[in-house]
Design an enzyme around this catalytic site. Structure first.
Site, PDB file in Angstrom:
ATOM      1  N   GLU A   1      46.039-155.259  64.987  1.00  0.00           N
ATOM      2  CA  GLU A   1      46.818-154.088  65.422  1.00  0.00           C
ATOM      3  C   GLU A   1      47.684-154.377  66.643  1.00  0.00           C
ATOM      4  O   GLU A   1      47.654-153.654  67.635  1.00  0.00           O
ATOM      5  CB  GLU A   1      45.861-152.902  65.660  1.00  0.00           C
ATOM      6  CG  GLU A   1      45.075-152.569  64.393  1.00  0.00           C
ATOM      7  CD  GLU A   1      43.960-151.539  64.585  1.00  0.00           C
ATOM      8  OE1 GLU A   1      43.778-151.046  65.703  1.00  0.00           O
ATOM      9  OE2 GLU A   1      43.279-151.233  63.582  1.00  0.00           O
TER      10      GLU A   1
ATOM     11  N   ASN B   1      46.027-158.878  61.309  1.00  0.00           N
ATOM     12  CA  ASN B   1      45.541-157.724  60.530  1.00  0.00           C
ATOM     13  C   ASN B   1      46.083-156.436  61.146  1.00  0.00           C
ATOM     14  O   ASN B   1      46.177-156.313  62.373  1.00  0.00           O
ATOM     15  CB  ASN B   1      44.000-157.736  60.619  1.00  0.00           C
ATOM     16  CG  ASN B   1      43.311-156.797  59.687  1.00  0.00           C
ATOM     17  OD1 ASN B   1      43.570-156.804  58.471  1.00  0.00           O
ATOM     18  ND2 ASN B   1      42.403-155.969  60.211  1.00  0.00           N
TER      19      ASN B   1
ATOM     20  N   HIS C   1      44.376-148.244  55.037  1.00  0.00           N
ATOM     21  CA  HIS C   1      43.739-146.935  55.226  1.00  0.00           C
ATOM     22  C   HIS C   1      44.747-145.897  54.719  1.00  0.00           C
ATOM     23  O   HIS C   1      45.676-145.519  55.437  1.00  0.00           O
ATOM     24  CB  HIS C   1      43.398-146.704  56.701  1.00  0.00           C
ATOM     25  CG  HIS C   1      42.322-147.623  57.193  1.00  0.00           C
ATOM     26  ND1 HIS C   1      41.030-147.569  56.702  1.00  0.00           N
ATOM     27  CD2 HIS C   1      42.336-148.633  58.087  1.00  0.00           C
ATOM     28  CE1 HIS C   1      40.297-148.499  57.291  1.00  0.00           C
ATOM     29  NE2 HIS C   1      41.063-149.160  58.135  1.00  0.00           N
TER      30      HIS C   1
ATOM     31  N   GLU D   1      40.792-153.378  54.508  1.00  0.00           N
ATOM     32  CA  GLU D   1      39.972-152.220  54.922  1.00  0.00           C
ATOM     33  C   GLU D   1      40.266-151.015  54.029  1.00  0.00           C
ATOM     34  O   GLU D   1      40.315-149.871  54.492  1.00  0.00           O
ATOM     35  CB  GLU D   1      40.269-151.862  56.393  1.00  0.00           C
ATOM     36  CG  GLU D   1      40.071-153.018  57.350  1.00  0.00           C
ATOM     37  CD  GLU D   1      40.316-152.685  58.820  1.00  0.00           C
ATOM     38  OE1 GLU D   1      40.401-151.496  59.164  1.00  0.00           O
ATOM     39  OE2 GLU D   1      40.418-153.628  59.616  1.00  0.00           O
TER      40      GLU D   1
ATOM     41  N   ASP E   1      40.628-147.808  52.073  1.00  0.00           N
ATOM     42  CA  ASP E   1      40.006-146.517  51.761  1.00  0.00           C
ATOM     43  C   ASP E   1      41.143-145.522  51.558  1.00  0.00           C
ATOM     44  O   ASP E   1      42.256-145.735  52.043  1.00  0.00           O
ATOM     45  CB  ASP E   1      38.977-146.039  52.805  1.00  0.00           C
ATOM     46  CG  ASP E   1      39.464-146.013  54.237  1.00  0.00           C
ATOM     47  OD1 ASP E   1      40.685-145.959  54.472  1.00  0.00           O
ATOM     48  OD2 ASP E   1      38.613-146.024  55.151  1.00  0.00           O
TER      49      ASP E   1
HETATM   50  O1  9MR Z   1      34.946-148.229  60.879  1.00  0.00           O
HETATM   51  C1  9MR Z   1      34.944-148.478  62.258  1.00  0.00           C
HETATM   52  C2  9MR Z   1      34.257-147.332  62.993  1.00  0.00           C
HETATM   53  O2  9MR Z   1      32.875-147.317  62.681  1.00  0.00           O
HETATM   54  C3  9MR Z   1      34.452-147.484  64.508  1.00  0.00           C
HETATM   55  O3  9MR Z   1      33.929-146.349  65.155  1.00  0.00           O
HETATM   56  C4  9MR Z   1      35.931-147.648  64.791  1.00  0.00           C
HETATM   57  C5  9MR Z   1      36.166-147.792  66.271  1.00  0.00           C
HETATM   58  O4  9MR Z   1      37.458-148.187  66.573  1.00  0.00           O
HETATM   59  O5  9MR Z   1      36.432-148.770  64.113  1.00  0.00           O
HETATM   60  C6  9MR Z   1      36.371-148.608  62.726  1.00  0.00           C
HETATM   61  O6  9MR Z   1      36.990-149.695  62.075  1.00  0.00           O
HETATM   62  C7  9MR Z   1      38.374-149.903  62.351  1.00  0.00           C
HETATM   63  C8  9MR Z   1      38.643-151.375  62.223  1.00  0.00           C
HETATM   64  O7  9MR Z   1      37.802-152.094  63.065  1.00  0.00           O
HETATM   65  C9  9MR Z   1      40.103-151.689  62.539  1.00  0.00           C
HETATM   66  N1  9MR Z   1      40.984-150.907  61.712  1.00  0.00           N
HETATM   67  C10 9MR Z   1      40.761-149.469  61.703  1.00  0.00           C
HETATM   68  C11 9MR Z   1      39.293-149.187  61.333  1.00  0.00           C
HETATM   69  C12 9MR Z   1      39.054-147.684  61.231  1.00  0.00           C
HETATM   70  O8  9MR Z   1      39.215-147.091  62.473  1.00  0.00           O
END
Ligand code: 9MR
Length: 350
Positions: A160, A201, A237, A265, A267
């Site tokens: 990011e 990513n 996402h 990732e 969904d």
């Molecule tokens: O799914 C993850 C969630 O459990 C955490 O609270 C969150 C914190 O930032 O991160 C989520 O995963 C993220 C991933 O690491 C990076 N891309 C976005 C994902 C969804 O927020």
């Protein structure tokens, strides 16, 4: 052609076979994907898998079953977990998941090294000089990648790094070093584990946009400088009814640079409550996402961001939205699951 048709029929029959108590469905998504030269992965954690309730056992069967051949630790390799204090590393949560993966023949994706989020407070609170912070980033990348050396197939090295308008995100890393930290992180990761494929990513990488144009240009310049970058991770996402029409074109543009791409990732969230109508649309959207990957030769695989709606990050982040995954809260496969499977199965043989 006839042989392929036979294989397809056999697989369709197996796909219809009832799931078993121990293993979920006998022929899971990853088998279908492997016939198409791809993998299917899932984000999970050891504490999700080691849950001895009835529900937990059913979750375990799915995570360990044949839908997924590769796991991404959803949170346990993030900086706040692995280096909570300066130079004090704790890989116990990651190690627990890696152990389960090894015991069950799963591969692992590493997530993630240089990110602005889920950093422990000490990284930003201590007014480190640029030289100190460079050493801190280097130590983090070398130690974490070194710890899991030889066990990780792909690392999300930087995560990011862009804003939507294509400028660099003003993270502590960018503020201190400009974009150089990106190149350094890739070089340190390669040094620590030469066998892992190294990825950039991000989210909103699924369409042609200022953000993906900036990423394309960055990857191109990194490649031109000989920086060891192997792939672009497209988080995916997505929102039901809003899968970008140019998804495949966006993947193809990255791949044209001579790197792999992967949905890392996936969904697809919907507006709650769940109805048969939004589930049907979600199924179409999952098919579109799988088709986008299958349409690009260098799209190597698809990871969904958890097994079940019950454990999705979505409802707490987007109130009123949820149910973005392939299995519902009771761990029953949704229409999206069948659509995912059909996308992998059909086309090639008809
Ligand atoms: O799914 C993850 C969630 O459990 C955490 O609270 C969150 C914190 O930032 O991160 C989520 O995963 C993220 C991933 O690491 C990076 N891309 C976005 C994902 C969804 O927020």
């Amino acid at each position: 052609m006839l042989r392929n048709l036979g294989v397809a029929l056999l697989l369709s029959q197996l796909a219809l076979a009832a799931p078993t108590e121990e293993r979920g469905s006998i022929v899971g998504l990853d088998l279908f994907a492997s016939i198409r030269g791809r993998y299917v992965g899932v984000a999970t954690e050891s504490y999700n898998i080691n849950n001895s309730t009835t529900w937990g056992k059913a979750y375990k069967n799915l995570a360990l079953g044949s839908d997924f051949s590769i796991w991404t630790p959803e949170n346990s390799l993030k900086w706040e977990v692995t280096e909570p204090q300066p130079g004090v590393f704790d890989f116990s949560l990651g190690d627990a998941l890696f152990k389960l993966a090894k015991q069950n023949g799963k591969r692992m994706r590493g997530h993630t090294l240089a990110w602005h989020s889920q950093l422990p407070p000490w990284v930003t609170a201590n007014n480190y000089t640029a030289a100190e912070l460079k050493n801190i980033l280097q130590r983090h990348v070398l130690t974490e990648v070194g710890h899991f050396k030889g066990q990780v197939t792909h690392w999300d090295v930087v995560n990011e790094v862009f804003e939507e308008d294509g400028t660099f995100r003003n993270s502590i890393w960018y503020k201190t070093f400009g974009p150089d930290y990106i190149e350094w992180s890739f070089r340190w990761a390669r040094q620590a584990d030469p066998s892992a494929k190294l990825y950039i990513n991000d989210y909103n990488f699924e369409s042609i946009s200022p953000k993906t144009t900036a990423a394309y240009n960055l990857v191109k310049s990194l490649k031109a400088k000989g920086v060891p970058i192997d792939g672009v991770g497209v988080q995916a996402h997505l929102i039901v009814g809003q899968v970008p029409k140019d998804f495949e074109a966006a993947l193809a543009r990255f791949a044209s640079l001579g790197v792999d791409v992967a949905l890392t990732e996936l969904d697809i969230r919907l507006d709650l409550p769940v109805t048969s109508k939004n589930l049907a649309q979600q199924a179409k959207d999952y098919k579109a996402a799988v088709d986008a990957c299958l349409g690009v030769k260098r799209c190597v695989g698809i990871t969904v961001w958890q097994v079940t709606d019950a454990l999705s990050w979505v409802p707490s982040t987007f109130p009123g939205q949820g149910a973005p995954l392939l299995y519902d809260e009771k761990l029953k496969p949704k229409p999206a699951y069948d659509a995912f499977q059909n996308a992998l199965l059909l086309d090639q043989w008809i």
